[in-house]
Motif scaffolding. Structure first.
Motif, PDB file in Angstrom:
ATOM      1  N   TYR A 336       0.696  -1.382   0.029  1.00 34.17           N
ATOM      2  CA  TYR A 336      -0.057  -0.010   0.268  1.00 34.17           C
ATOM      3  C   TYR A 336       0.857   1.124  -0.003  1.00 34.17           C
ATOM      4  O   TYR A 336       0.311   2.337  -0.570  1.00 34.17           O
ATOM      5  CB  TYR A 336      -1.103   0.088   1.133  1.00 34.17           C
ATOM      6  CG  TYR A 336      -2.340  -0.771   0.887  1.00 34.17           C
ATOM      7  CD1 TYR A 336      -3.373  -0.091   0.189  1.00 34.17           C
ATOM      8  CD2 TYR A 336      -2.396  -2.285   1.137  1.00 34.17           C
ATOM      9  CE1 TYR A 336      -4.367  -0.828  -0.246  1.00 34.17           C
ATOM     10  CE2 TYR A 336      -3.564  -3.003   0.765  1.00 34.17           C
ATOM     11  CZ  TYR A 336      -4.437  -2.489   0.142  1.00 34.17           C
ATOM     12  OH  TYR A 336      -5.614  -2.911  -0.184  1.00 34.17           O
ATOM     13  N   ASN A 337       1.958   1.054   0.590  1.00 31.76           N
ATOM     14  CA  ASN A 337       2.982   2.448   0.570  1.00 31.76           C
ATOM     15  C   ASN A 337       3.023   2.794  -0.802  1.00 31.76           C
ATOM     16  O   ASN A 337       3.133   3.775  -1.392  1.00 31.76           O
ATOM     17  CB  ASN A 337       4.125   2.003   1.427  1.00 31.76           C
ATOM     18  CG  ASN A 337       5.095   3.358   1.265  1.00 31.76           C
ATOM     19  OD1 ASN A 337       5.926   3.295   0.200  1.00 31.76           O
ATOM     20  ND2 ASN A 337       5.141   4.187   2.147  1.00 31.76           N
ATOM     21  N   ALA A 338       3.548   1.655  -1.691  1.00 32.99           N
ATOM     22  CA  ALA A 338       3.569   2.015  -3.035  1.00 32.99           C
ATOM     23  C   ALA A 338       2.550   2.379  -4.001  1.00 32.99           C
ATOM     24  O   ALA A 338       2.667   3.338  -4.654  1.00 32.99           O
ATOM     25  CB  ALA A 338       4.004   0.389  -3.944  1.00 32.99           C
ATOM     26  N   ILE A 339       1.240   1.998  -3.554  1.00 33.59           N
ATOM     27  CA  ILE A 339       0.068   2.406  -4.211  1.00 33.59           C
ATOM     28  C   ILE A 339      -0.005   4.130  -3.633  1.00 33.59           C
ATOM     29  O   ILE A 339      -0.488   4.804  -4.667  1.00 33.59           O
ATOM     30  CB  ILE A 339      -1.129   1.638  -3.632  1.00 33.59           C
ATOM     31  CG1 ILE A 339      -1.178   0.119  -4.139  1.00 33.59           C
ATOM     32  CG2 ILE A 339      -2.457   2.295  -4.200  1.00 33.59           C
ATOM     33  CD1 ILE A 339      -2.334  -0.520  -3.831  1.00 33.59           C
ATOM     34  N   HIS A 340       0.023   4.261  -2.527  1.00 29.87           N
ATOM     35  CA  HIS A 340      -0.049   5.705  -2.223  1.00 29.87           C
ATOM     36  C   HIS A 340       0.995   6.431  -2.802  1.00 29.87           C
ATOM     37  O   HIS A 340       0.468   7.609  -3.341  1.00 29.87           O
ATOM     38  CB  HIS A 340       0.389   5.952  -0.592  1.00 29.87           C
ATOM     39  CG  HIS A 340      -0.842   5.364   0.206  1.00 29.87           C
ATOM     40  ND1 HIS A 340      -1.971   6.591   0.693  1.00 29.87           N
ATOM     41  CD2 HIS A 340      -1.487   4.398   0.640  1.00 29.87           C
ATOM     42  CE1 HIS A 340      -2.541   6.194   1.355  1.00 29.87           C
ATOM     43  NE2 HIS A 340      -2.434   4.667   1.281  1.00 29.87           N
ATOM     44  N   ALA A 341       2.352   6.257  -2.883  1.00 33.95           N
ATOM     45  CA  ALA A 341       3.276   6.855  -3.581  1.00 33.95           C
ATOM     46  C   ALA A 341       2.896   7.161  -5.017  1.00 33.95           C
ATOM     47  O   ALA A 341       3.087   8.341  -5.632  1.00 33.95           O
ATOM     48  CB  ALA A 341       4.541   6.186  -3.469  1.00 33.95           C
ATOM     49  N   ASP A 342       2.307   6.069  -5.707  1.00 33.39           N
ATOM     50  CA  ASP A 342       2.082   6.247  -7.273  1.00 33.39           C
ATOM     51  C   ASP A 342       0.836   7.457  -7.225  1.00 33.39           C
ATOM     52  O   ASP A 342       0.985   8.112  -8.160  1.00 33.39           O
ATOM     53  CB  ASP A 342       1.480   4.949  -7.480  1.00 33.39           C
ATOM     54  CG  ASP A 342       2.612   3.980  -8.207  1.00 33.39           C
ATOM     55  OD1 ASP A 342       3.727   4.639  -8.312  1.00 33.39           O
ATOM     56  OD2 ASP A 342       2.120   2.908  -8.548  1.00 33.39           O
TER      57      ASP A 342
END
Lengths: 915, 181
Positions: A336-342
């Motif tokens: 989810y960190n990656a989703i947010h960052a995206d």
């Protein structure tokens, strides 16, 4: 009796003349403008007659009347009529004419022009009656009053048009009267006139009711606008002439950004989004986008700015989510960190660093603050009763337990809250509690926890709050929420939890516990900064040099205004505490709330799939930023704002300004010869620029955006009135005018590009590229200056915005739910589908939307079939028949979804989440 | 720019005044110009123009000259407030203008029963008509803020024959906002 008169003031003339004409026993007191005008407050330049009784007359005409009455001349209908006409018609027009003479330097006939009709009125009356004076064959109060109003403007009869013969004769005979000549000599001395002139220059020009009624200016939405003074106009013209050289050079901070002695050091945080979910538009405008806009503004002001954020990853919600998705908590966080960052990258959020809370620094800093609080006696120990699952060997915090709600008997209530009745629940009160993991029956057991002693910290908190409120910008809701928290009395707050996924508590007897998220999460700001630079303490332990802005939605206020400051005050290590707490209200979706589980609303990852550019999303979200009150996202409003404000107003102006340079002047900014009208425009734009700064310094982001739109509105009007496309075909003078207008307009566009940068960075960059604005001009000062001087070459100019079409918007509205009736029809079937949260995030590559015609047809069919199904249900039709029709509806929806180029599962996920 | 100016004081108010003065009906009125300035038609000549002018004329016609003041001072004060009425009260259209007018009057009326001191005059009547639409919209708190204006207004609206069909504006006797200034 005493007559106080201000020499230089035009109204002084008639009262002095009348006193003389009526031979009134009056003592004249000369002075400048009254410092404190006698009540009622009219104007410091108006004369005042103080009678022996103590009565004060302040109307010049009434004073004149009084002198004539005192010697026995009663008013007649005719003198009354002249006095009323003088007060209501002539005085306002004369004041305006005098202003154009003294302030604008207009001379003679030109200044008298505005009085034309009124002078003709006097002429007619005199000639029709055939009398020597206004009200008969003898002088009366009417003659003195009207002459006194006219003389300051006319001075002598030669400025009167010669065809007004009767008027000229009358005026001349009045002027030759000894009392009148004496009055003029004593009142209108050159020195006094100068003083009056400088007073006038600071005043807005008097406006005429008659002129207003026929004015061609469009009516402003909100009352009357500020009227420009001469000083403002002169200052704006000077600033323009100084050019780009006077702009400060844009300052590029070293990386990593660290506080710099002598600079304004701004540290900006936005509330850490919780990792287990995809943020919706409300989350985005509430925190990261608001903070981003402000951070970009700060950088354009050459303030040394650091903007940090990251995902909040610890806590029970992550653990339960991990169980749901069959992953470890760390895997969930990574995903989810990656989703947010995206998502934030797509929205062009300019974090200096986007981190996360599950890092060694978090453990180190949180434990350090904890140890310091412990050492200073701000922690209490207490025993609480909690449910423990004996099979899983763990205490069941919050969401790890489910049971029957003690209030409404709902069978799937969670340990902290009942989803059905919404009441908060203490887990031990649940009936038939069950461990969520093994479905075993938990038992109540006492467990020890640590509490932050807020009552003891209150005496430190209050003086700090007072000081922060006095010096900082806290939004009204932040102050209000904080005040009500303190008023209700602070109680010790538990800071530990019986969980595994969190920062471990470094104290014997508690080593199997972790910190509760609200204690832990704000420390994330510090640890995220520490992951950005090992010199993080220069930001966070430096209140002398650093100004801290916290951005959040209002539900987060108490944690940032009370609890976290208490932790830091208690830890006593010279921490930087919040100076400006900026909280937004809520953003609703269409008529309701965003709801992930019901599939209602636009979520961060879907925004880019709509085909609408990120900057348009940014613009619209900032345009309706819930500043001061809740606001609602609406698809049709988005379309209207895009088409009216962006396309027709802002985009149209910038595009036209650039196109004129290209088409008429071969891409080179032409020479400009500014007229008074141009200078007024410069002043008007400068005023908007000042307003923009004032609002943004107070973080009123939404309101400041209106200033940008106002400037382009002024610009459009300017082009419309001056018609450079016609003048370019005219004579030398017309061509020069076309050049000036084009040059001023393209410079306005250049400044708009800079002002727009915090709001729409990509559009700003596009304008910069099209107009070839020097990068050194990307800086915000308080002056509107000529940054694209004559000779500057612009590049290729093309349209900045695209129209949003009704069909497109309707399709999007249907796709993203929002209480459309046909959603209800599919509910029974949808229950069998997996919960929305378990769906994979929408794939990045999607089928391109097919032609709008097909979408439209399908949309209509879906609506029709939806109605059909509803009708069957309403008529209690047989279940098999209903099911068949529902199946048809679902098939149609699937086709529609495919036609729109998105995954067909989405409609199905609109059903309620079922466990 | 600001909205177009409100139409000037009208014929309606002059009709109210005629009735109050006990004049027989029969005067004919017209209006003139953009501001709709009232004009009283007369048998001889072009007629009388202007609200103040016509009002004073009606008072004399009804032989109630005391309403224009008795002494030179009173007459000048009445003249002054009639002028204030047509230039300020009728000219101002914004909220801010109204606020200034109420503030001015409140200070002025602090030590006075009527606009001309101790006698009831045409200035009170026409100011009452001119402010009626403002006073109707005031909140209880604003009425308290402009206490002297409220006291004066309440007094005038109860003066026999003045109010006629206009609505009665309610004033509360007890102060509610003792700290409000």
């Amino acid at each position: 009796m005493r007559l106080r008169v201000a020499a230089g003031g035009p109204a002084a003339l008639k009262v002095v003349a009348a006193a003389g004409a009526a031979a009134a026993p009056v003592r004249l007191v000369w002075g400048g403008p009254l410092e404190r005008p006698l009540a009622p407050l009219i104007s410091p330049w108006v004369p005042a007659l103080e009678l022996d009784s103590g009565t004060v007359l302040f109307s010049p005409n009434a004073i004149c009347q009084f002198f004539f009455l005192a010697r026995g001349e009663e008013p007649t209908d005719l003198t009354n009529q002249w006095l009323e006409w003088d007060a209501t018609e002539l005085q306002p027009a004369a004041a305006a004419a005098l202003y154009t003479q003294l302030v604008h330097g207009k001379k003679g006939l030109e200044a008298v022009e505005a009085l034309g009709k009124l002078l003709a009125h006097i002429e007619q009356n005199l000639s029709r009656r055939g009398t020597a004076y206004l009200a008969g064959d003898t002088k009366s109060v009417a003659d003195v009053v009207v002459w006194g109003t006219l003389f300051p403007v006319l001075q002598d009869q030669t400025s009167l048009p010669s065809e007004l013969q009767a008027l000229r004769t009358w005026f001349q005979s009045m002027t030759l009267l000894e009392v009148c000549r004496k009055a003029a000599d004593s009142v209108l001395t050159p020195k006094a006139l100068l003083e009056f002139k400088s007073y006038l220059q600071k005043q807005p020009p008097p406006s005429l009711a008659m002129e207003r009624a026929t004015s061609n200016e469009p009516e402003e939405e909100e009352g009357s606008e500020h009227v420009l003074t001469e000083e403002e106009i002169t200052a704006a013209a000077d600033a323009w002439a100084r050019g780009a050289a006077v702009l400060p050079k844009p300052w590029q901070p070293q990386k990593p950004v660290l506080p710099v002695e002598g600079m304004r050091n701004i540290l900006i945080t936005s509330a850490l989004p919780y990792v287990n979910n995809v943020p919706h538009l409300g989350n985005i405008i509430g925190c990261v986008l608001s903070a981003d806009t402000f951070a970009r503004y700060c950088r354009l002001r050459n303030w040394n700015t650091l903007y940090v954020c990251g995902t909040d990853e610890y806590g029970t919600a992550t653990e339960t989510k991990a169980v749901e998705e069959g992953l470890t908590p760390q895997e969930i966080c990574n995903k989810y960190n990656a989703i947010h960052a995206d998502i934030y990258r797509w929205f062009n959020i300019s974090f200096d660093y986007f981190g996360r809370t599950t890092t060694p620094y978090q453990t180190m800093i949180a434990q350090d603050i904890f140890q310091r609080l412990l050492a200073r006696g701000f922690l209490l120990e207490d025993t609480v009763e909690q449910l423990q699952c004996e099979d899983c060997q763990r205490f069941l915090a919050d969401r790890f337990v489910e049971g029957t709600c003690p209030f409404c008997s709902y069978e799937e209530a969670r340990g902290d809250q009942c989803d059905k009745c919404g009441k908060l629940i203490n887990a031990v009160e649940l009936k038939n509690p069950q461990c969520k993991l093994c479905r075993g029956v938990p038992v109540v057991k006492p467990t020890k926890h640590l509490f932050l002693d807020l009552p003891k910290l209150e005496e430190q908190l209050e003086p700090w709050l007072e000081q922060s409120w006095a010096t900082g910008n806290w939004t009204a809701n932040a102050r209000y929420i904080t005040r009500s928290w303190i008023r209700d009395g602070l109680k010790p707050r538990c800071i530990t939890r019986d969980l595994k996924w969190g920062t471990p508590v470094p104290l014997d007897g508690f080593r199997d516990k972790v910190f509760y998220v609200w204690f832990d999460a704000p420390i994330g700001y510090l640890s995220i900064t520490a992951n950005y630079t090992d010199q993080w303490e220069r930001w966070w332990k430096n209140p002398q040099q650093v100004e801290l802005y916290n951005f959040m939605a209002k539900d987060n206020v108490p944690f940032h205004s009370v609890i976290f400051p208490c932790s830091l005050l208690g830890a006593d290590d010279n921490y930087t505490l919040v100076n400006h707490l900026i909280a937004t209200e809520y953003l609703n979706y269409e008529d309701g709330k965003f709801s992930k589980s019901r599939g209602v609303g636009v979520f961060g990852d879907m925004a880019k799939d709509t085909g609408i550019p990120a900057d348009i999303w940014r613009f619209y979200l900032l345009y309706l930023r819930p500043e001061g009150q809740d606001s609602a996202f609406s698809w049709s409003d988005l379309m209207v704002k895009n088409n009216s404000e962006l396309l027709n107003n802002l985009g149209n102006f910038i595009n036209r300004a650039g196109m004129f340079v290209c088409k008429f002047f071969g891409g080179t900014v032409p020479n400009m010869v500014l007229t008074p009208e141009d200078k007024r425009l410069l002043a008007r734009v400068t005023l908007e620029l000042h307003q923009y700064h004032q609002l943004l310094e107070k973080v009123r982001i939404r309101d400041a955006l209106r200033c940008i739109l106002s400037i382009s509105r002024h610009g459009n009007q300017y082009i419309q009135v001056n018609e450079p496309w016609k003048r370019i075909k005219g004579d030398e003078k017309d061509r020069q005018r076309a050049g000036t207008v084009t040059g001023v307009a393209v410079n306005m566009a250049s400044m708009l590009a800079v002002m727009l940068q915090p709001y729409m960075p990509s559009v700003s960059l596009a304008i910069q590229g099209q107009l070839c604005i020097p990068l050194d001009c990307f800086i915000l000062s308080h002056d509107f200056t000529c940054t694209l001087p004559p000779g500057h070459r612009v590049g290729t100019v093309s349209p900045l915005f695209q129209k949003l079409e009704n069909d497109q918007i309707e399709a999007l509205r249907k796709r993203f739910g929002g209480g459309q009736p046909e959603d209800l029809a599919v509910e029974p079937q949808a229950k069998q589908s997996p919960p929305a949260s378990e769906l994979p995030p929408a794939p990045a590559t999607l089928v391109a939307p097919s032609d709008p015609q097909l979408i439209q047809e399908l949309t209509e069919e879906v609506a029709k079939q939806g109605n059909h199904v509803r009708q069957l249900k309403a008529n209690k039709a047989e279940k098999t028949q209903v099911d068949t029709e529902v199946a048809k509806l679902l098939e149609l929806k699937k086709q529609l979804a495919l036609a729109e180029g998105k995954t067909p599962e989405v409609p199905a996920s609109k059903g309620k989440r079922k466990k | 720019m600001a909205a177009a100016a409100r139409p000037g004081p009208g014929v309606d108010e002059l009709a109210l005044l005629e009735k109050l003065l006990g004049l027989p009906k029969g005067n004919k009125y017209g209006v003139q110009g953009e501001r709709k300035v009232p004009v009283l038609q007369t048998n001889n000549g072009p007629g009388l123009t202007g609200f103040m002018t016509i009002a004073a004329h009606l008072v004399k016609q009804a032989k109630k000259d005391q309403l224009l003041g008795s002494t030179a001072e009173e007459k000048a004060v009445v003249q002054q407030w009639l002028e204030y009425r047509v230039t300020r009260v009728d000219g101002g259209s914004s909220k801010e203008d109204t606020r200034i007018i109420l503030k001015d009057l409140n200070i002025y009326l602090e030590d006075k029963v009527y606009l001309a001191g101790n006698i009831f005059t045409l200035a009170d009547i026409l100011m009452y008509y001119g402010l009626h639409h403002v006073m109707v919209d005031l909140t209880v708190q604003e009425k308290e803020k402009y206490l002297n204006v409220s006291r004066w207004f309440n007094h005038i609206q109860h003066y026999p024959g003045v109010r006629q069909h206009l609505s009665n504006v309610i004033f509360i006797k007890n102060r509610l906002y003792t700290n409000a200034h």
